[in-house]
Design an enzyme around this catalytic site. Structure first.
Site, short mmCIF file in Angstrom:
data_model
loop_
_atom_site.label_atom_id
_atom_site.label_comp_id
_atom_site.label_asym_id
_atom_site.label_seq_id
_atom_site.Cartn_x
_atom_site.Cartn_y
_atom_site.Cartn_z
N ASP A 269 -2.90 4.60 -2.38
CA ASP A 269 -3.89 5.13 -1.44
C ASP A 269 -4.31 6.55 -1.85
OD1 ASP A 269 -5.12 4.98 1.35
OD2 ASP A 269 -3.95 6.82 1.51
N GLU B 172 -6.84 3.44 -5.46
CA GLU B 172 -8.04 3.65 -4.64
C GLU B 172 -8.79 4.82 -5.28
OE1 GLU B 172 -9.68 4.64 -0.17
OE2 GLU B 172 -7.90 5.63 -0.92
N HIS C 138 -11.39 -2.23 4.12
CA HIS C 138 -11.22 -1.85 5.53
C HIS C 138 -11.84 -0.49 5.84
CE1 HIS C 138 -8.06 0.08 3.28
NE2 HIS C 138 -7.95 0.95 4.26
N ASP C 139 -12.51 0.12 4.88
CA ASP C 139 -13.10 1.45 5.10
C ASP C 139 -14.62 1.45 5.06
OD1 ASP C 139 -10.65 2.83 5.24
OD2 ASP C 139 -10.51 2.90 3.06
N ASP D 236 0.87 -1.16 0.00
CA ASP D 236 0.00 0.00 0.00
C ASP D 236 0.91 1.22 0.00
OD1 ASP D 236 -2.17 1.77 0.50
OD2 ASP D 236 -3.18 0.22 1.67
C1 GLC Z 1 -7.53 5.54 2.30
C2 GLC Z 1 -7.45 4.35 3.21
C3 GLC Z 1 -8.03 4.72 4.54
C4 GLC Z 1 -7.22 5.85 5.11
C5 GLC Z 1 -7.17 7.03 4.14
C6 GLC Z 1 -6.12 8.02 4.54
O1 GLC Z 1 -8.83 5.90 2.03
O2 GLC Z 1 -8.08 3.25 2.62
O3 GLC Z 1 -8.06 3.63 5.42
O4 GLC Z 1 -7.77 6.26 6.32
O5 GLC Z 1 -6.83 6.62 2.85
O6 GLC Z 1 -4.84 7.49 4.29
#
Ligand code: GLC
Ligand code: CA
Length: 610
Positions: free
Chosen positions: A261, A330, A392-393, A155
């Site tokens: 990310d 993402e 995970h979000d 990541d």
């Molecule tokens: C992305 C991740 C999330 C994180 C955010 C800030 O959306 O998936 O878990 O809190 O970025 O890095």
């Protein structure tokens, strides 16, 4: 705010169903042979880190056939009894992942971090947080995974660092520090007093102003996420170079790709002018879970310059000779055209921007699924779509449940994921049916947004609970008597790997069979996807078709009633009426003809046209 889907579009209540008729499903299922899917090296290797990655990554298109499994390392397996999952724990479970049919593992961040955002606040991009292990443990994980033909995906958090990163510590030390311009600093509005004279009305995704006052240097810095996550200034070439070096560092350790990310957030509109407010249908301004007037994100998200960086990341990845390093994004964007752009006009940007339109539309509705899957097939310029339902979000898959048929709905979602033309991405625990288990009181919450937003926003702990390996102490995640970082959900007594392995009709075995089927069936792997019977809003039906291969048909019943369907194949120039069943809901009968396929409540049928 753009239209659906937005980042963390968190459906706390169940997705609405049209009907709720109960029906018991009995069991039966076809056994599917396991065959290998990757062809041997198709181009020459040169002398670099190629040797550290699995052989299949020498095939430039390997990711198109892949199953990518997301692991939240804190929650997968604790090996040293501190209640927190770690790298050696993951290594000890590689055989399980191999048996499931995983090709690559995406690890959410394992770098040194103050853990404010559980790893997404990074203080050193080229190390391993001691909570998770050592660099030697990481190298061993890569090597052991490679032995099983599994690749590791890191990541990469490029938008921001931790406020404890040496870059930011230097940056905030003085206005003349060489690192000052590595982050986004602005004066407060003239005439006002800090902290009330923020440069504009931009908001953090995690609530409240995106600007944080620094008393020492008398300026504000910008943070799209937590205050402890200052945004980097991607207009600065030095920032870019530093991050491309990070990319090289991990490629040289043998990783097969990166999940980028928050990649659409790299740039801010240079005017730094106010955003408009999000309006409700009655004309009033929407108030978010944190009590803020919600602003749009037109000036902070998805700016065209993102693609310049994507191309440079791509070039850096392509320096790797002899194997393909994959770039996954993402990408919560609002239209298929925006998603298309992220592949690059000349397909020179991302390999796999995540398609959040299919998996996170959060409407249990045939026509929505049909439209979004069809958009991915026809609107991405022939590029490979990446489908995903869980991460995970966001609340887990059970957000689609009706409370009565959740198992069957879980099977159906898996069938949509694995029988579509896509790269499939899943989240640990999906395969056994782990459910969202949010904290029940504010004092239990670990994810800071759950504290700021309580009770409207309970945070993301509910989808990050420990993996349920068995029905013993701590569900096999950690040793007996250890206090795990998040509690073990009560469901572990029945929802766990150990009890599902021997049960032929378990969700786990359904997943395994689907994954094996997709691997062994060339049509399901690569064939075109054509929606059928498009006026049926109870059953989602499609055809998979590939030159010289038998066609495959799929039907998913989105209702709690039995449905009888007839596949409209003549419009596709297919005359065959009979089919060999490849998979079907346990207990469903084999159809005599594709003109009369009976589907139980939320039932699935996959057949090969004869
Ligand atoms: C992305 C991740 C999330 C994180 C955010 C800030 O959306 O998936 O878990 O809190 O970025 O890095
Ligand atoms: Ca541990």
């Amino acid at each position: 705010m753009r239209s659906l889907p937005t980042r963390f579009r968190r459906e706390r209540t169940r997705v609405r169903h049209t009907s709720h008729m109960a029906r018991r499903i009995v069991t039966a299922c076809a056994a599917i042979a396991l065959t290998a899917c990757f062809s041997p090296a198709s181009f020459a290797q040169s002398a670099d880190a190629a040797g550290k990655a699995p052989a299949f990554t020498t095939k430039p298109t390997w990711y198109k056939d892949a199953l990518i499994y997301e692991i939240y390392p804190r929650s997968f397996q604790d090996s040293n009894g501190d209640g927190i999952g770690d790298l050696n724990g993951i290594t000890s479970r590689l055989d399980y992942l191999k048996t499931l049919g995983v090709d690559a593992i995406w690890l959410t961040p394992i770098y040194p971090s103050p853990q404010v955002d559980f790893g997404y606040d990074i203080s050193n991009y080229e190390g391993i947080d001691p909570q998770y292990g050592t660099m030697a443990d990481f190298d061993r994980l890569v090597a052991e995974a490679k032995k099983r033909n599994i690749g590791i995906i890191m990541d990469l958090v490029l938008n921001h660092t931790s406020d404890k990163h040496p870059w930011f510590i230097a940056s905030k030390s003085s206005k003349t520090d060489p690192k000052r311009n590595w982050y986004v600093w602005r004066d407060g509005k003239a005439g006002g007093t800090p902290p009330d004279n923020v440069p504009n009305n931009w908001e953090s995704v995690f609530g409240h102003s995106a600007w944080q006052w620094d008393a020492k240097t008398q300026q504000y810095y910008y943070h799209r996420f937590y205050i402890q996550q200052p945004d980097l200034n991607w207009d600065n070439p030095a920032v870019r170079k530093a991050m491309y070096d990070v990319e090289r560092f991990w490629i040289n350790r043998g990783v097969v790709g990166f999940r980028l990310d928050a990649i659409t957030s790299l740039f801010e509109d240079p005017t730094f002018s106010d955003e408009d407010y999000v309006k409700l249908p009655d004309g009033s301004i929407k108030i978010n879970a944190y009590g803020d007037k919600e602003v749009k994100t037109d000036k902070t998200d998805n700016l065209p310059k993102v693609n310049d960086v994507l191309k440079e990341l791509r070039k850096t990845a392509d320096e790797t000779k002899g194997r393909k390093v994959v770039l996954i994004g993402e990408t919560y964007v609002s239209s298929i055209a925006d998603l298309r752009r992220l592949y690059g006009e000349n397909n020179d940007a991302l390999d796999l921007p995540m398609d959040m339109q299919v998996g996170f539309i959060n409407k249990f509705d045939v026509s929505e699924f049909r439209k979004n899957i069809n958009d991915a097939e026809t609107g991405l310029g022939g590029n490979e779509p990446l489908f995903v339902f869980d991460n995970h979000d966001n609340p887990r898959w059970d957000r689609y449940g009706d409370g009565t048929h959740n198992q069957d709905i879980g099977r159906m979602l898996a069938a949509i994921l694995f029988a579509s033309r896509d790269t499939a991405m899943m989240y640990y625990g999906d395969e056994i049916g782990m459910v969202t288990t949010p904290p029940t009181s504010k004092d239990q919450v670990k994810d800071p947004i759950g504290i700021t937003g309580w009770p409207k926003e309970k945070g993301r702990d509910g989808e990050r609970t420990p993996m349920q390996w068995n029905d013993g102490p701590n569900a096999g995640f950690s040793k007996d008597g250890v206090k795990t970082w998040l509690p073990i959900p009560p469901s572990y007594k029945t929802v766990n790997v150990k009890s599902e392995v021997p049960d032929f009709d378990s969700l786990l075995n359904w997943y395994k069979q689907l994954i094996e089927l997709r691997r062994s069936n060339a049509t399901l792997r690569d064939g075109q996807q054509i929606m059928l019977n498009t006026d049926n809003n109870d059953v989602l039906m499609w055809l998979r078709k590939a030159d010289g291969q038998p066609a495959v048909v799929v039907a998913c019943n989105f209702t709690a009633q039995t449905q009888k369907v007839s596949f409209d194949l003549s419009s596709q120039g297919i005359s065959g009426k009979s089919a060999k069943t490849l998979m079907k809901t346990p207990g469903a009968s084999d159809p005599a003809s594709l003109d009369a396929v009976e589907l139980p409540a939320f039932g699935v049928y996959i057949g090969q046209v004869q």
